[in-house]
Enzyme design. Sequence first.
Site, PDB file in Angstrom:
ATOM      1  N   LYS A 198      -4.973 -10.933  -6.324  1.00  0.00           N
ATOM      2  CA  LYS A 198      -6.184 -11.515  -5.746  1.00  0.00           C
ATOM      3  C   LYS A 198      -7.499 -10.594  -5.955  1.00  0.00           C
ATOM      4  CE  LYS A 198      -5.927  -8.757  -1.740  1.00  0.00           C
ATOM      5  NZ  LYS A 198      -5.817  -8.478  -0.170  1.00  0.00           N
ATOM      6  N   LYS A 207       0.940  -1.213   0.084  1.00  0.00           N
ATOM      7  CA  LYS A 207       0.099   0.145   0.046  1.00  0.00           C
ATOM      8  C   LYS A 207       0.822   1.172   0.071  1.00  0.00           C
ATOM      9  CE  LYS A 207      -4.412  -1.537   1.270  1.00  0.00           C
ATOM     10  NZ  LYS A 207      -5.198  -2.174   2.318  1.00  0.00           N
ATOM     11  N   LYS A 235     -11.267  -5.067  -4.346  1.00  0.00           N
ATOM     12  CA  LYS A 235     -12.002  -3.890  -4.735  1.00  0.00           C
ATOM     13  C   LYS A 235     -10.828  -2.988  -5.025  1.00  0.00           C
ATOM     14  CE  LYS A 235     -15.071  -1.074  -3.525  1.00  0.00           C
ATOM     15  NZ  LYS A 235     -15.406  -0.193  -2.801  1.00  0.00           N
TER      16      LYS A 235
HETATM   17  P1  TYM Z   1     -10.823  -7.347   4.197  1.00  0.00           P
HETATM   18  O1  TYM Z   1     -11.859  -6.618   4.600  1.00  0.00           O
HETATM   19  O2  TYM Z   1     -10.049  -7.125   3.458  1.00  0.00           O
HETATM   20  O3  TYM Z   1     -11.414  -8.822   3.855  1.00  0.00           O
HETATM   21  C1  TYM Z   1     -12.491  -9.487   4.794  1.00  0.00           C
HETATM   22  C2  TYM Z   1     -12.141 -10.893   4.745  1.00  0.00           C
HETATM   23  O4  TYM Z   1     -12.132 -11.362   3.063  1.00  0.00           O
HETATM   24  C3  TYM Z   1     -10.861 -12.175   2.867  1.00  0.00           C
HETATM   25  N1  TYM Z   1     -10.444 -11.835   1.302  1.00  0.00           N
HETATM   26  C4  TYM Z   1     -10.198 -13.099   0.659  1.00  0.00           C
HETATM   27  N2  TYM Z   1     -10.405 -14.234   0.722  1.00  0.00           N
HETATM   28  C5  TYM Z   1      -9.961 -15.154  -0.295  1.00  0.00           C
HETATM   29  N3  TYM Z   1      -9.615 -14.428  -1.538  1.00  0.00           N
HETATM   30  C6  TYM Z   1      -9.596 -13.110  -1.825  1.00  0.00           C
HETATM   31  N4  TYM Z   1      -9.455 -12.683  -2.897  1.00  0.00           N
HETATM   32  C7  TYM Z   1     -10.203 -12.313  -0.611  1.00  0.00           C
HETATM   33  N5  TYM Z   1     -10.331 -10.781  -0.413  1.00  0.00           N
HETATM   34  C8  TYM Z   1     -10.495 -10.841   0.973  1.00  0.00           C
HETATM   35  C9  TYM Z   1      -9.923 -11.571   3.726  1.00  0.00           C
HETATM   36  O5  TYM Z   1      -8.880 -12.542   3.803  1.00  0.00           O
HETATM   37  C10 TYM Z   1     -10.721 -11.322   5.175  1.00  0.00           C
HETATM   38  O6  TYM Z   1     -10.860 -12.545   5.757  1.00  0.00           O
HETATM   39  N6  TYM Z   1      -7.627  -6.915   7.984  1.00  0.00           N
HETATM   40  C11 TYM Z   1      -8.751  -7.419   7.467  1.00  0.00           C
HETATM   41  C12 TYM Z   1      -9.981  -7.275   8.677  1.00  0.00           C
HETATM   42  C13 TYM Z   1      -9.726  -7.156   9.945  1.00  0.00           C
HETATM   43  C14 TYM Z   1      -9.639  -8.434  10.706  1.00  0.00           C
HETATM   44  C15 TYM Z   1      -9.446  -8.151  12.153  1.00  0.00           C
HETATM   45  C16 TYM Z   1      -9.830  -9.970  10.142  1.00  0.00           C
HETATM   46  C17 TYM Z   1      -9.652  -6.261  10.786  1.00  0.00           C
HETATM   47  N7  TYM Z   1      -9.460  -6.945  12.043  1.00  0.00           N
HETATM   48  C18 TYM Z   1      -9.353  -9.214  12.998  1.00  0.00           C
HETATM   49  C19 TYM Z   1      -9.651 -10.808  11.187  1.00  0.00           C
HETATM   50  C20 TYM Z   1      -9.610 -10.560  12.469  1.00  0.00           C
HETATM   51  C21 TYM Z   1      -9.091  -7.060   6.050  1.00  0.00           C
HETATM   52  O7  TYM Z   1      -8.738  -6.053   5.816  1.00  0.00           O
HETATM   53  O8  TYM Z   1     -10.060  -7.804   5.487  1.00  0.00           O
END
Ligand code: TYM
Length: 324
Positions: free
Chosen positions: A191, A111, A194
């Site tokens: 991956k 990022k 968005k």
């Molecule tokens: P975020 O909001 O980007 O995504 C939410 C969940 O979706 C999964 N994910 C994917 N899995 C498979 N293939 C993909 N292309 C793909 N894109 C997204 C992510 O792995 C995630 O599980 N940092 C985290 C949010 C967060 C969090 C937490 C997660 C904040 N605190 C505590 C677990 C525990 C995030 O940005 O997810």
Amino acid sequence: MRIFSGIQPTGVLHLGNYFGAIKQWVELQEGNECIYCIVDYHALTNESMVPEEMRRAKESLALDLLACGIDPEKSILFVQSDVPQHTELCWILGCVTSYGDLTRMTQFKQKAKEQEFVNAGLFYYPVLQAADILLYLADHVPVGEDQLQHLELSRRIARRFNYRFGELFPEPQPILSKGARIMSLADPSRKMSKSYGPDHYIGLMEDEKSIYKKIRSAVTDMGLQPGQEMSPGVANLFLLLELVAPAEVVEDFREKHKAGKLLYKDLKETLYRYLMEYLAPIRERRRELEEKGEIREILAAGAERARRIAWEVIREVRERVGLS
Ligand code: TYM
């Protein structure tokens, strides 16, 4: 098990989020204590997030999650900023986090490379994520593969806190599913996300025609060459098909592919049909839930329950570190 996981309210729930995480969130509700969080503090690190859009996106995401099968009777569903203890624990954990470890986070490095103004929140992001999980003493975290490094760091932070202030936090383990890494259809080397623009993801609630167009124009290859592995684009289409279609259908397509008789057009058409069939009940429920208009009450009740657990833990943490 005590399960915790989070998702950012960035506007659209896509197939990567669903198959990587949310589908497991729903399944884990049976027999576990589940806490699911809409992480708006994390979303603030996104420079392009507009306040009005953030307010709208949180409720919209909550409705999506309920439509997918998150049941507020079984799980705690809440918005992160409704429980201020997340930021308090974040600060305390930051003081047992290695600066060097934070500089090694690949998501941060990526990022930071992509944008001109790099806010400090982005750097601190993984500490807040550790605080989210540890605040509920959660031992398991269902996530997609892209979150593994952040979870590894959460374990290191837990270990360091426990070593300095006495055993308190479990070391949270990831739970990965078959769909832990869904790729972009337009560029299967990345991956599904968005952040790369609308061609790179398929939203669960997206217009049918638009979904059709994205699947039809998915990147494939010139056909399987002898001795070669399936190309990433085709492998991704097969993975999606496996997630939505019966095993016999997938097997049949695999046989054809091996024999060099598969038309990618047929694979795409079939994937589209099964995907829409799979999504239909979710999309229908989403419409019903929106009409009911109970989402604010549901989130308020979730926050109340979350605060009760968070308060107990933060009290203990304050005592351990000498703040009270
Ligand atoms: P975020 O909001 O980007 O995504 C939410 C969940 O979706 C999964 N994910 C994917 N899995 C498979 N293939 C993909 N292309 C793909 N894109 C997204 C992510 O792995 C995630 O599980 N940092 C985290 C949010 C967060 C969090 C937490 C997660 C904040 N605190 C505590 C677990 C525990 C995030 O940005 O997810």
